[in-house]
Write an enzyme that holds these catalytic residues in place. Structure first.
Site, mmCIF file in Angstrom:
data_model
loop_
_atom_site.group_PDB
_atom_site.id
_atom_site.type_symbol
_atom_site.label_atom_id
_atom_site.label_comp_id
_atom_site.label_asym_id
_atom_site.label_seq_id
_atom_site.Cartn_x
_atom_site.Cartn_y
_atom_site.Cartn_z
ATOM 1 N N CYS A 111 0.850 -1.195 0.000
ATOM 2 C CA CYS A 111 0.000 0.000 0.000
ATOM 3 C C CYS A 111 0.886 1.246 0.000
ATOM 4 O O CYS A 111 2.064 1.196 0.298
ATOM 5 C CB CYS A 111 -0.856 -0.014 1.247
ATOM 6 N N ARG A 152 2.369 2.202 -7.365
ATOM 7 C CA ARG A 152 2.454 0.960 -6.564
ATOM 8 C C ARG A 152 1.261 0.049 -6.819
ATOM 9 O O ARG A 152 1.274 -1.112 -6.426
ATOM 10 C CB ARG A 152 2.532 1.302 -5.076
ATOM 11 N N TRP A 206 -3.748 -1.832 -1.291
ATOM 12 C CA TRP A 206 -3.681 -3.013 -2.162
ATOM 13 C C TRP A 206 -4.253 -4.129 -1.318
ATOM 14 O O TRP A 206 -3.616 -4.590 -0.355
ATOM 15 C CB TRP A 206 -2.242 -3.304 -2.592
ATOM 16 N N ASN A 224 0.080 -0.835 6.182
ATOM 17 C CA ASN A 224 0.591 -1.601 5.045
ATOM 18 C C ASN A 224 1.183 -2.868 5.630
ATOM 19 O O ASN A 224 1.938 -2.826 6.595
ATOM 20 C CB ASN A 224 1.676 -0.790 4.310
ATOM 21 N N GLY A 225 0.807 -4.037 5.070
ATOM 22 C CA GLY A 225 1.408 -5.283 5.553
ATOM 23 C C GLY A 225 0.336 -6.284 5.951
ATOM 24 O O GLY A 225 -0.814 -6.209 5.516
ATOM 25 N N GLU A 248 10.023 -21.592 -18.087
ATOM 26 C CA GLU A 248 9.780 -20.209 -17.635
ATOM 27 C C GLU A 248 10.983 -19.330 -17.981
ATOM 28 O O GLU A 248 10.823 -18.191 -18.409
ATOM 29 C CB GLU A 248 9.494 -20.186 -16.140
ATOM 30 N N LYS A 281 10.763 -15.913 -20.305
ATOM 31 C CA LYS A 281 11.314 -14.599 -19.911
ATOM 32 C C LYS A 281 12.178 -14.026 -21.022
ATOM 33 O O LYS A 281 12.083 -12.849 -21.366
ATOM 34 C CB LYS A 281 12.124 -14.752 -18.615
ATOM 35 N N GLU A 337 9.941 -12.993 -24.100
ATOM 36 C CA GLU A 337 9.069 -11.814 -23.952
ATOM 37 C C GLU A 337 9.856 -10.543 -23.671
ATOM 38 O O GLU A 337 9.322 -9.450 -23.840
ATOM 39 C CB GLU A 337 7.997 -12.056 -22.889
ATOM 40 N N HIS A 380 15.582 -37.246 -28.447
ATOM 41 C CA HIS A 380 14.436 -37.596 -29.304
ATOM 42 C C HIS A 380 14.182 -36.521 -30.351
ATOM 43 O O HIS A 380 13.072 -36.426 -30.883
ATOM 44 C CB HIS A 380 13.191 -37.806 -28.420
ATOM 45 N N LYS A 399 -0.205 -6.689 -19.478
ATOM 46 C CA LYS A 399 -0.028 -7.277 -18.151
ATOM 47 C C LYS A 399 -1.160 -8.252 -17.840
ATOM 48 O O LYS A 399 -0.961 -9.264 -17.207
ATOM 49 C CB LYS A 399 0.013 -6.183 -17.066
#
Ligand code: AGP
Length: 615
Positions: A2, A27, A76, A102-103, A485, A489, A492, A508, A610
């Site tokens: 936050c 944020r 958030w 925040n937290g 993955e 990365k 993209e 193979h 996103k």
């Protein structure tokens, strides 16, 4: 993650606080609010779900009185969806104080139960409101706000930044921090607190960095810092020489790089509050009964992109700890194959944004077949968790970079927690075994920090590949999804051909791709499973013998790999199933640095969004 602002000084506080919140918008948040201390002994508050503009409309329609002391917050959501009631600031039943947070307060449920047993009426679903009631209780007993904050912080478990004002003490703002960001802005006869320097950088570049478990009091006359026991403490004075853009990225050049380095905190936050005092796992958003979980005889994980690879890692852990068969499906393919589902099939939908159309349509299809759906999501109140039967929220905080990093690691943590929880309910793992794995998970933030501490060598390696046009990634077992993955990365971000393979699959066909100098990044499994380790070594020998440049990620102490690695990136020694949490980090750093060196927009790569809200 936050945004927090506090102000005391000669200026009108509302304007300073709103301006500070606007500079913290980057944020990510889902509601906003302000509280002002008005001379004569009242605190006035305005708060609204949605963007800052919604709050500003409320303030325009119903202006608040003038005030030179105030606090503000952009939320958030972690506990409780984004609504007006759950927005901060919060207060107690006497409406004497206002508090923002925040937290995550790990023990908020116990504290809330105690307050309600004493006839406190709490109106929101947040952990924050519990703290507001506790602080108000203290000031009503005659303590000043600083002492009240100290007393309350001693009762709290978890990670938190707290900021509060008291209607009976109009020139004071008090803040506290534990494992959560808070900085002090030092102006001329005016002082600020903020979740980062972006909150006050337009007013002052003089700041104070606070230490762990500290309470800070700002008045027009200055700053006082103590520990939670009231003993005097010091902050570290520094001058902010960043521009606003750098301040938003905590000094990093890209949000993605900042988020890579936030991963230890994100993993730690995602583990907070997951165990009862008796040591049992508790997933407070898990609304499936134990009987419903015991009836589960198949799990199908559906997701897209990076979240799909998280699901592939989860398969190894869930099957090993629960013995429940797991299928991992691309959401975009799932419903078109006419899947065989019924009430005993648990659908696990993994989505950072909670808005991915392919995944959303897939769970809607599953629900028509009477399957239960559990969402693993980073965005509280988004569509996918809203349409699911149960949710495990990750606590990565907002992920701004399009390329997912901390979202991926916290998805892995949530999948491990789900696997352990099912094992606990089904009895396929004893409590001590579950606690052992939880202990290993709780040690992972430090292991991730260790990998991050070697980032410069990975950056140097990345810059050696500016002219590279193709890169292969190899992995086995839980390292195979890591290879996939890592390749994603690079695709993209660096816009180059990159492909991940199960190392055992090379012979193979794919081995035909190997040619002189081709970079092959190899995720080497821990030695604990020698069969796997030996097989990986032979795969690496095969590609090296044909001219590949082998860049190997292997655990500390693994000397067997040394003759076959042209470049060796060391990983901490961790259990096989948890190795993806550390093995992916060098691959994230590699892709981020190569893309940056190539001059690409790392945070907004070409052609990508996103959240892919179209099928
Ligand atoms: C990952 O770096 C990409 N941004 C993309 O593959 C992403 O993981 C995918 O679109 C799924 O998004 P979600 O997790 O928000 O559902």
């Amino acid at each position: 993650m936050c945004g927090i602002v506090g102000y005391v000084g000669p200026q009108q506080a509302q304007g300073v606080v709103i301006d500070g919140l606007r500079r913290l918008e980057y944020r990510g948040y889902d509601s906003a609010g302000v509280a002002l201390v008005v001379q004569g002994g009242t605190v006035v508050t305005a708060k609204k779900a949605g963007k800052l503009a919604n709050l500003e409309k409320v303030l325009a329609d119903s202006p608040l009185p003038a005030s030179t002391t105030g606090i503000g917050h952009t939320r958030w959501a972690t506990h409780g969806p984004p609504t007006d009631v759950n927005a901060h600031p919060h207060d107690g039943n006497a409406h004497r104080i206002a508090l923002v947070h925040n937290g995550i307060i790990e023990n908020f449920a116990d504290l809330r139960a105690r307050l309600e047993a004493d006839d406190h009426v709490l109106v929101s679903q947040t952990d924050t409101e519990v703290v507001a009631h506790l602080v108000e209780l203290q000031v009503q007993s005659g303590e000043d706000l600083t002492t009240a904050m100290q007393r309350v912080c001693q009762q709290l478990e978890g990670a938190f930044t707290l900021v509060a004002v008291d209607s009976q003490d109009p020139d004071r703002v008090v803040a506290a921090r534990r494992n959560s960001p808070l900085v002090v802005g030092v102006g001329e006869g005016e002082y600020f607190v903020g979740s980062d320097v972006a909150a006050f950088i337009s007013h002052t570049r003089e700041a104070l960095e606070l230490g762990q478990d500290q309470v800070v009091t700002i008045t027009r006359d200055g700053v006082e810092i103590t520990d939670f026991d009231g003993r005097p403490a010091q902050g570290r004075r520094f001058h902010v020489d960043w521009d606003l853009s750098a301040a938003e990225k905590d000094g990093h050049d890209w949000f993605m790089r900042k988020e890579i380095f936030e991963q230890p905190r994100a993993v730690a936050d995602s583990l907070l509050g997951r165990r009862t005092r008796a040591g049992l796992l508790q997933l407070d958003e898990m609304r499936l009964s134990d009987d419903e979980i015991r009836d589960v005889d198949k799990i199908i994980i559906i997701a897209c992109g990076t979240s799909f690879y998280a699901g592939m890692v989860a398969k190894y852990a869930i099957e090993h700890w629960t013995r429940v068969p797991v299928e991992v499906e691309l959401a975009s393919e799932f419903r078109y194959r006419d899947p065989i589902l019924d009430y005993s099939t648990l659908i696990v939908a993994i989505s950072q944004s909670g808005e991915t159309a392919d995944t959303l349509q897939a769970i809607r299809h599953a629900r028509t077949q009477r399957s239960k759906v559990l969402a693993i999501c980073n965005t509280n109140g988004s569509t996918i968790p809203r349409e699911s039967d149960a949710v495990i929220y990750t606590h990565a905080g907002p992920e701004i970079g399009v390329a997912s990093t901390k979202g991926f690691l916290t998805q892995l943590v949530a999948c491990y927690l789900l696997a352990l929880y099912v094992a606990q309910v089904k009895g396929t793992r004893y409590g001590d075994e579950i606690n052992q794995v939880m202990g290993q998970l709780e040690a992972m933030p430090d292991h991730i920090e260790t990998v991050l501490s070697a980032s410069e060598s990975v950056y140097a390696l990345a810059r050696e590949h500016l002219d590279t046009r193709s890169v292969l990634f190899l992995g086995r077992h839980a390292g195979y999804p890591v290879a996939l993955e890592g390749a994603l990365k690079l695709k993209e971000l660096a816009y180059l051909h990159a492909e991940g393979f199960a190392a055992g699959e090379l012979k193979h066909g794919p081995i035909a791709l190997i040619e002189e100098g081709l970079p092959v990044l190899c995720v080497v499994p821990p030695r604990g499973r020698d069969q796997l380790h030996e097989k990986m070594l032979s795969g690496i020998q095969e590609v090296r013998a044909r001219g590949a440049r082998t860049i190997c990620l292997a655990e500390e102490g693994d000397t067997r790999i040394e003759p076959y690695a042209d470049v060796l990136i060391r990983l901490p020694q961790v259990p096989t199933l948890l190795q993806p949490l550390v093995a992916i980090v060098p691959l994230q750093l590699f892709a981020c640095e190569l893309a940056s060196a190539l001059g690409h927009d790392v945070d907004q790569p070409r052609n990508l969004a996103k959240s892919v809200t179209v099928e």
